[in-house]
Design a protein around this motif. Structure first.
Motif, PDB file in Angstrom:
ATOM      1  N   GLU A  58      38.788  39.114  35.274  1.00 19.97           N
ATOM      2  CA  GLU A  58      38.094  38.723  34.014  1.00 19.97           C
ATOM      3  C   GLU A  58      38.675  39.080  32.757  1.00 19.97           C
ATOM      4  O   GLU A  58      38.974  40.279  32.738  1.00 19.97           O
ATOM      5  CB  GLU A  58      36.729  38.947  34.060  1.00 19.97           C
ATOM      6  CG  GLU A  58      35.848  38.378  33.222  1.00 19.97           C
ATOM      7  CD  GLU A  58      34.022  38.637  33.680  1.00 19.97           C
ATOM      8  OE1 GLU A  58      33.746  38.976  32.826  1.00 19.97           O
ATOM      9  OE2 GLU A  58      33.901  38.376  34.968  1.00 19.97           O
ATOM     10  N   GLN A  59      38.938  38.243  31.958  1.00 24.51           N
ATOM     11  CA  GLN A  59      39.330  38.625  30.572  1.00 24.51           C
ATOM     12  C   GLN A  59      38.318  38.886  29.600  1.00 24.51           C
ATOM     13  O   GLN A  59      37.439  37.968  29.624  1.00 24.51           O
ATOM     14  CB  GLN A  59      40.334  37.642  30.059  1.00 24.51           C
ATOM     15  CG  GLN A  59      41.661  37.390  31.039  1.00 24.51           C
ATOM     16  CD  GLN A  59      42.495  38.638  30.882  1.00 24.51           C
ATOM     17  OE1 GLN A  59      42.869  39.278  30.050  1.00 24.51           O
ATOM     18  NE2 GLN A  59      42.855  38.826  32.226  1.00 24.51           N
ATOM     19  N   GLY A  60      38.433  39.716  28.603  1.00 19.19           N
ATOM     20  CA  GLY A  60      37.283  40.056  27.694  1.00 19.19           C
ATOM     21  C   GLY A  60      36.822  38.867  26.900  1.00 19.19           C
ATOM     22  O   GLY A  60      35.682  38.649  26.483  1.00 19.19           O
ATOM     23  N   PHE A  61      37.417  37.695  26.473  1.00 20.79           N
ATOM     24  CA  PHE A  61      37.076  36.689  25.385  1.00 20.79           C
ATOM     25  C   PHE A  61      36.979  35.391  26.404  1.00 20.79           C
ATOM     26  O   PHE A  61      36.518  34.346  25.798  1.00 20.79           O
ATOM     27  CB  PHE A  61      37.952  36.451  24.710  1.00 20.79           C
ATOM     28  CG  PHE A  61      38.134  37.784  23.508  1.00 20.79           C
ATOM     29  CD1 PHE A  61      37.175  37.601  22.408  1.00 20.79           C
ATOM     30  CD2 PHE A  61      39.128  38.688  23.248  1.00 20.79           C
ATOM     31  CE1 PHE A  61      37.108  38.706  21.554  1.00 20.79           C
ATOM     32  CE2 PHE A  61      39.147  39.385  22.621  1.00 20.79           C
ATOM     33  CZ  PHE A  61      38.138  39.770  21.790  1.00 20.79           C
ATOM     34  N   ASP A  62      37.006  35.457  27.729  1.00 23.98           N
ATOM     35  CA  ASP A  62      36.439  34.295  28.669  1.00 23.98           C
ATOM     36  C   ASP A  62      35.287  34.047  28.476  1.00 23.98           C
ATOM     37  O   ASP A  62      34.617  34.790  28.587  1.00 23.98           O
ATOM     38  CB  ASP A  62      37.349  34.401  29.826  1.00 23.98           C
ATOM     39  CG  ASP A  62      38.820  34.418  30.348  1.00 23.98           C
ATOM     40  OD1 ASP A  62      39.293  34.044  29.148  1.00 23.98           O
ATOM     41  OD2 ASP A  62      39.127  34.886  31.204  1.00 23.98           O
ATOM     42  N   THR A  71      31.779  31.342  40.272  1.00 26.88           N
ATOM     43  CA  THR A  71      31.929  31.526  38.674  1.00 26.88           C
ATOM     44  C   THR A  71      33.399  30.618  37.941  1.00 26.88           C
ATOM     45  O   THR A  71      34.279  30.591  38.832  1.00 26.88           O
ATOM     46  CB  THR A  71      32.234  33.096  38.269  1.00 26.88           C
ATOM     47  OG1 THR A  71      31.347  33.869  39.068  1.00 26.88           O
ATOM     48  CG2 THR A  71      32.238  33.347  36.822  1.00 26.88           C
ATOM     49  N   PHE A  72      32.993  30.000  37.195  1.00 22.91           N
ATOM     50  CA  PHE A  72      33.819  29.068  36.392  1.00 22.91           C
ATOM     51  C   PHE A  72      34.104  29.707  35.192  1.00 22.91           C
ATOM     52  O   PHE A  72      33.117  29.966  34.256  1.00 22.91           O
ATOM     53  CB  PHE A  72      33.386  27.892  36.098  1.00 22.91           C
ATOM     54  CG  PHE A  72      33.986  26.658  35.525  1.00 22.91           C
ATOM     55  CD1 PHE A  72      35.173  26.333  36.125  1.00 22.91           C
ATOM     56  CD2 PHE A  72      33.897  26.551  34.382  1.00 22.91           C
ATOM     57  CE1 PHE A  72      35.932  25.426  35.638  1.00 22.91           C
ATOM     58  CE2 PHE A  72      34.741  25.387  33.566  1.00 22.91           C
ATOM     59  CZ  PHE A  72      35.888  24.847  34.304  1.00 22.91           C
ATOM     60  N   TYR A  73      35.316  30.111  34.609  1.00 26.20           N
ATOM     61  CA  TYR A  73      35.722  30.640  33.479  1.00 26.20           C
ATOM     62  C   TYR A  73      36.441  29.614  32.580  1.00 26.20           C
ATOM     63  O   TYR A  73      37.183  28.703  33.155  1.00 26.20           O
ATOM     64  CB  TYR A  73      36.845  31.637  33.750  1.00 26.20           C
ATOM     65  CG  TYR A  73      36.162  33.082  34.559  1.00 26.20           C
ATOM     66  CD1 TYR A  73      35.592  33.919  33.773  1.00 26.20           C
ATOM     67  CD2 TYR A  73      36.283  33.041  35.899  1.00 26.20           C
ATOM     68  CE1 TYR A  73      34.904  35.120  34.440  1.00 26.20           C
ATOM     69  CE2 TYR A  73      35.545  34.026  36.776  1.00 26.20           C
ATOM     70  CZ  TYR A  73      34.941  35.322  36.022  1.00 26.20           C
ATOM     71  OH  TYR A  73      34.546  36.230  36.518  1.00 26.20           O
ATOM     72  N   ILE A  74      36.320  30.047  31.209  1.00 23.52           N
ATOM     73  CA  ILE A  74      37.078  29.163  30.300  1.00 23.52           C
ATOM     74  C   ILE A  74      38.060  29.990  29.433  1.00 23.52           C
ATOM     75  O   ILE A  74      37.462  31.070  29.008  1.00 23.52           O
ATOM     76  CB  ILE A  74      36.169  28.519  29.424  1.00 23.52           C
ATOM     77  CG1 ILE A  74      35.457  27.280  30.431  1.00 23.52           C
ATOM     78  CG2 ILE A  74      37.257  27.372  28.497  1.00 23.52           C
ATOM     79  CD1 ILE A  74      34.289  26.586  29.573  1.00 23.52           C
TER      80      ILE A  74
END
Length: 117
Positions: A58-62, A71-74
């Protein structure tokens, strides 16, 4: 007096078919995958393309959207290009893939590979 914070809507709305596809992908995901991530890398003749891949960190600004199947990330750098979009999964006799209805797109290339904002 406590201040109420209003929850903001997700940048992208997933249709039930797209949510099911995320669930299908997560069911056969690599062991280290924590979700599926949408990004808009620079590609094609119009400049930006849609890319959906497994993500293991997981990236901080996602932006993070919890779906029934995973989980769906943008990608944080892509959110501005995607706000208000609808992501669908479409299958027919000849092809299958994610389809995007993006109100921010000002045009697309003839082959449908990329878009511009």
């Amino acid at each position: 007096m406590a201040t109420k914070t209003r929850e903001r809507p997700a940048a992208v709305t997933l249709t039930p078919a797209a949510e099911q596809r995320v669930a299908d992908l997560m069911a056969k995901a690599p062991e280290d995958a924590i979700g599926v991530k949408l990004s808009t890398p620079r590609r094609g003749c119009s400049g930006l393309a849609y890319s959906v891949d497994y993500v293991s960190e997981e990236q901080g600004f996602d932006e993070k959207i919890e779906t029934p199947g995973g989980t769906f990330y943008i990608d944080g750098a892509s959110v501005l290009y995607l706000v208000g979009s609808v992501m669908d999964w479409v299958e027919d006799d000849f092809s299958a893939g994610f389809v995007f209805e993006n109100p921010n797109a000002k045009g697309a290339c003839g082959c449908g590979e990329s878009f511009m904002v």
